[in-house]
Enzyme design. Sequence first.
Site, PDB file in Angstrom:
ATOM      1  N   LYS A 257       7.348  -0.028   5.914  1.00 58.24           N
ATOM      2  CA  LYS A 257       5.943  -0.170   6.286  1.00 58.24           C
ATOM      3  C   LYS A 257       5.719  -1.427   7.115  1.00 58.24           C
ATOM      4  CE  LYS A 257       3.553  -2.591   4.131  1.00 58.24           C
ATOM      5  NZ  LYS A 257       3.078  -3.992   4.289  1.00 58.24           N
TER       6      LYS A 257
ATOM      7  N   GLN B  27       1.781  -0.487  -4.364  1.00 59.67           N
ATOM      8  CA  GLN B  27       3.028   0.267  -4.434  1.00 59.67           C
ATOM      9  C   GLN B  27       3.317   0.701  -5.869  1.00 59.67           C
ATOM     10  OE1 GLN B  27       4.773   1.308  -1.785  1.00 59.67           O
ATOM     11  NE2 GLN B  27       5.947   2.476  -3.279  1.00 59.67           N
TER      12      GLN B  27
ATOM     13  N   ASP C 114      -4.355   4.311   0.941  1.00 58.49           N
ATOM     14  CA  ASP C 114      -3.331   5.153   0.320  1.00 58.49           C
ATOM     15  C   ASP C 114      -3.964   6.365  -0.363  1.00 58.49           C
ATOM     16  OD1 ASP C 114      -0.607   5.589  -0.051  1.00 58.49           O
ATOM     17  OD2 ASP C 114      -0.591   4.685  -2.038  1.00 58.49           O
TER      18      ASP C 114
END
Length: 287
Positions: free
Chosen positions: A55, A99, A122
């Site tokens: 990323k 994450q 996300d």
Amino acid sequence: MSEPLILDGAATAKAIRAEVAARATKLKEAHGITPGLAAVLAGDNPASVTYVSMKRKACAKAGITSFEHVFGADATQEEVLACIHQLNADPNVHGILVQHPMPKGLDEDEILATVDPAKDVDGIGRASLGDLVLGHPSFVSCTPQGMMTLLKRYGIDPAGKHAVVIGRSVILGKPMAIALLNANATVTICHSKTQNLAELTRQADILVAAVGRPELITGEMLKPGAVVLDAGYNRVEGRGHDVGDCHFESCAAVASAITPVPGGVGPMTIATLLEQTVAAAERSVGK
């Protein structure tokens, strides 16, 4: 049957990243704003560390500033929540990526729910998932949204089709099923307790494999002419490359269109994350 259409996620993602870079440049020139994406990582899960690294590199190429907040496996809930609150208030941060999975001892649901919905690029916070169910999502979980984008860019309309989704995770199977439903497909969800799986998969005009079991789906389980989206990414000892949840050769012999592994769904995930980060930055200036 003739050779299937290969849904090339790598090429599509490359085009999206170029579009994202152009939009980021326009934002900077018109408003003096550089889109910013912050990743919050706790622990040392190898897959998570790899994803954050990928990323970071993708952000740099797309003109997006990357921020990283890394905690050890012994991080406390209070420390991570304080970081999220700080990022919510930071005008230079337009997107926040928590994450997952997070280490045991942390309440991941609470952490995700603390992310400002306007920055939940996300797409897996409670508000984002709720808006998806209501049919007007701001951001959709990146892998499902990447697959929907892939269908759109290849001119495959789910409306009126029977879609079968194998998998019910909150980051993939469930949001993919709802996204297809919002696109006017008729949707069946299968999972580990489903009986007679092959009977259901043979009814699918669109099949989404998202269960994490290598080559579970074979060509004999498909309806001739089905569109196959393989979101699996499995490492199998002795194989020269990762494999999907579908046995590619036998499925390709039956399908009308199929995503390869690698190079199919995977590249679309990060491209979608970048796209949604730029969209969040554009919304911050009322664009």
